[in-house]
Design a protein around this motif. Structure first.
Motif, mmCIF file in Angstrom:
data_model
loop_
_atom_site.group_PDB
_atom_site.id
_atom_site.type_symbol
_atom_site.label_atom_id
_atom_site.label_comp_id
_atom_site.label_asym_id
_atom_site.label_seq_id
_atom_site.Cartn_x
_atom_site.Cartn_y
_atom_site.Cartn_z
ATOM 1 N N ALA A 327 -39.007 -13.656 -57.234
ATOM 2 C CA ALA A 327 -38.970 -14.437 -58.466
ATOM 3 C C ALA A 327 -37.817 -14.010 -59.365
ATOM 4 O O ALA A 327 -37.150 -14.861 -59.982
ATOM 5 C CB ALA A 327 -40.301 -14.309 -59.204
ATOM 6 N N ILE A 328 -37.560 -12.713 -59.457
ATOM 7 C CA ILE A 328 -36.451 -12.237 -60.300
ATOM 8 C C ILE A 328 -35.114 -12.704 -59.732
ATOM 9 O O ILE A 328 -34.250 -13.186 -60.469
ATOM 10 C CB ILE A 328 -36.498 -10.707 -60.439
ATOM 11 C CG1 ILE A 328 -37.766 -10.280 -61.184
ATOM 12 C CG2 ILE A 328 -35.263 -10.197 -61.186
ATOM 13 C CD1 ILE A 328 -38.008 -8.772 -61.203
ATOM 14 N N TYR A 329 -34.943 -12.585 -58.422
ATOM 15 C CA TYR A 329 -33.705 -13.071 -57.802
ATOM 16 C C TYR A 329 -33.533 -14.575 -58.022
ATOM 17 O O TYR A 329 -32.441 -15.054 -58.348
ATOM 18 C CB TYR A 329 -33.725 -12.772 -56.303
ATOM 19 C CG TYR A 329 -33.464 -11.343 -55.906
ATOM 20 C CD1 TYR A 329 -32.686 -10.490 -56.673
ATOM 21 C CD2 TYR A 329 -33.980 -10.838 -54.711
ATOM 22 C CE1 TYR A 329 -32.436 -9.176 -56.287
ATOM 23 C CE2 TYR A 329 -33.735 -9.534 -54.304
ATOM 24 C CZ TYR A 329 -32.973 -8.704 -55.099
ATOM 25 O OH TYR A 329 -32.728 -7.408 -54.702
ATOM 26 N N GLN A 330 -34.596 -15.326 -57.823
ATOM 27 C CA GLN A 330 -34.508 -16.782 -57.976
ATOM 28 C C GLN A 330 -34.194 -17.162 -59.417
ATOM 29 O O GLN A 330 -33.356 -18.040 -59.676
ATOM 30 C CB GLN A 330 -35.823 -17.442 -57.530
ATOM 31 C CG GLN A 330 -35.805 -18.963 -57.605
ATOM 32 C CD GLN A 330 -37.058 -19.584 -57.021
ATOM 33 O OE1 GLN A 330 -37.656 -19.050 -56.076
ATOM 34 N NE2 GLN A 330 -37.483 -20.715 -57.566
ATOM 35 N N SER A 331 -34.841 -16.506 -60.368
ATOM 36 C CA SER A 331 -34.588 -16.788 -61.774
ATOM 37 C C SER A 331 -33.156 -16.434 -62.147
ATOM 38 O O SER A 331 -32.478 -17.182 -62.872
ATOM 39 C CB SER A 331 -35.566 -16.007 -62.651
ATOM 40 O OG SER A 331 -35.298 -16.216 -64.012
ATOM 41 N N SER A 332 -32.670 -15.304 -61.637
ATOM 42 C CA SER A 332 -31.308 -14.898 -61.950
ATOM 43 C C SER A 332 -30.290 -15.902 -61.438
ATOM 44 O O SER A 332 -29.311 -16.226 -62.119
ATOM 45 C CB SER A 332 -31.023 -13.513 -61.352
ATOM 46 O OG SER A 332 -29.740 -13.049 -61.703
#
Length: 357
Positions: A327-332
Motif C-alpha cells: 500500500a505504501i509503494y502504491q500510494s507513493s
C-alpha cells in the motif's frame, strides 16, 4: 517432549537463529545440518557449533529425511521458491522476513500450505520480550480503552559498506528497502498491538545510498479501529533507534529505543489515573520474564508442533505486514490514498517495485 531436528539454510542471520533460537532450548531443538554457498562460512559455523552435516546444496537438505524443520535464512529473492519446495516435501518451515516480495507470492505460499504436511512459521522476532508482551496483555484485557494515535520510528544507519554485499539494495534480490528489510519489524509490532490498517498514504525515496530500493519512507495510516498512526523510517540516522509510542484512552505505551530489541523492557506504561494503574497492576502483577526475540518465538513454535499452543506467527500475519508495504509503494507511485485490503486487482499485487528517485 520430542527434539526437533533443524537444518539452517543461510548461515548469516542463520547464526543468530542458532545462538538465540536453538541453543537456549537443547531439550527442544538440535541443529543437525547447515547449508550455505560460502564454504568458508560453512566451515566456520559448523566448527563453532559442532554441526557435522555441511552442504552447499539445498536439495541435499530437502532429501534428508532426518530433518524436521528447514529454517530459511537466505537472501529474500529466493525465499518463495525455497519455502514452496520445503513444504512440498513435508518439512516444517521457518522463514526469515520478508517472506517474499509481493502479495501474489504470499498467496502462492498460502496455496502451497493447504496441501502441505508441514507448517510454515514466518519470523517476526520483535514481537517477543517483556515490554511488548506486557502491552499486549494490557490491551487485550480491555484496560487501554479506545486507541487514539500512534507513531512508529525506525531510524537506522546503513552505509555503502553494507550495500557492498551483491544482493542488497536491488529490487530483484533484496525485494525492497527500508520498508521491507528494516522497518517491517516495527510495523509488525504496530499491527500486533493496534490491529489492521484501513487506509494508507505514503511516500518513499532513495536519499541516503546509491541503491535501487528506498532508504527513506513515511506514511500516514488510518487503522480499522479509527486511530491515526504515522510511520517514519530512514537508513541515514546518525543515532540508531526504534520507537513505538501508542496513545489509548487510558494508557500511553512507549517502547524502549534499542534499534534491534525494542520489544524488551523497559517500556513506559503510563496510566491515566490511579484506578487504571491498579487495573494494570492486577493483570501484570504476576509477570514472569519473557526472553526476547528468537528465543521465545522458537520456543512457542516447538510448543505448537507439540500440540501445546497456537502457531506464534502465521502466513496471514506476514501477508498483513507485506500488504502495508504494498500500500505504501502504491500510494507513493500514484500520489493517492490506498484502501485496504489489497487484492489481485491492485497494480502492485504481483510486483510492488516503486519509483524511488
Amino acid at each position: 517432549m520430542s527434539i526437533k531436528r533443524v537444518a539452517i539454510v543461510g548461515c548469516g542471520i542463520g547464526r543468530s537463529h542458532i545462538v538465540e533460537g536453538y541453543l537456549p532450548h537443547p531439550e527442544k531443538f538440535k541443529v543437525v545440518a547447515i547449508c550455505d554457498l560460502n564454504e568458508e562460512r560453512l566451515r566456520e559455523i559448523g566448527d563453532e557449533f559442532d554441526i557435522a552435516k555441511r552442504t552447499t546444496s539445498f536439495a541435499d537438505v530437502l532429501d534428508d529425511e532426518s530433518v524436521d524443520i528447514v529454517d530459511i535464512c537466505t537472501p529474500p529473492g529466493i525465499h518463495l521458491e525455497q519455502v514452496v519446495a520445503a513444504l512440498a516435501v513435508g518439512k516444517h518451515v521457518i522463514c526469515e522476513k520478508p517472506l517474499t516480495g509481493s502479495l501474489s507470492g504470499v498467496d502462492t505460499i498460502m496455496q502451497a500450505e493447504k496441501a502441505a504436511k508441514g507448517t510454515l512459521m514466518p519470523i517476526f522476532q520483535y514481537r517477543y520480550g517483556d515490554g511488548i508482551e506486557k502491552a499486549k496483555r494490557i490491551i487485550e484485557a480491555g484496560i487501554a480503552g479506545k486507541p487514539y494515535m500512534g507513531s512508529v520510528e525506525t531510524f537506522w544507519l546503513r552505509t555503502p559498506e553494507y550495500y557492498s554485499v551483491p544482493w542488497r539494495g536491488k529490487w530483484a534480490t533484496e525485494l525492497g528497502g527500508v520498508l521491507v528489510t528494516h522497518a517491517l519489524h516495527l510495523h509488525d509490532m504496530l499491527l500486533h498491538l493496534m490491529g489492521p490498517v484501513s487506509k494508507v498514504f505514503g511516500r518513499v525515496a532513495t536519499r541516503v545510498n546509491d541503491i535501487e530500493v528506498e532508504d527513506c519512507a513515511s506514511a500516514s495510516l488510518l487503522m480499522q479501529n479509527g486511530a491515526f498512526v504515522s510511520l517514519s523510517c530512514t537508513l541515514g540516522s546518525q543515532e540508531q533507534i526504534s520507537r513505538l509510542r501508542l496513545h489509548f484512552e487510558n494508557v500511553t505505551f512507549e517502547s524502549n529505543h534499542e534499534p534491534y530489541s525494542p520489544g524488551k523492557d523497559p517500556w513506559k506504561i503510563i496510566a491515566a489515573n490511579d484506578e487504571v494503574q491498579a487495573r494494570i497492576d492486577a493483570v501484570i502483577g504476576d509477570w514472569q520474564p519473557v526472553a526476547p526475540r528468537f528465543t521465545t518465538q522458537m520456543e512457542h513454535f516447538h510448543a505448537y508442533l507439540s500440540g501445546n499452543g497456537p502457531l506464534p506467527v502465521t502466513t496471514r500475519d506476514a501477508r498483513r505486514a507485506l500488504e502495508l508495504v504494498t500500500a505504501i509503494y502504491q500510494s507513493s507511485d500514484t500520489g493517492n490514498e490506498v484502501i485496504l485490503p489489497i487484492g489481485s486487482d491492485s497494480p502492485k499485487y504481483a510486483d510492488w517495485r516503486a519509483r524511488t528517485k
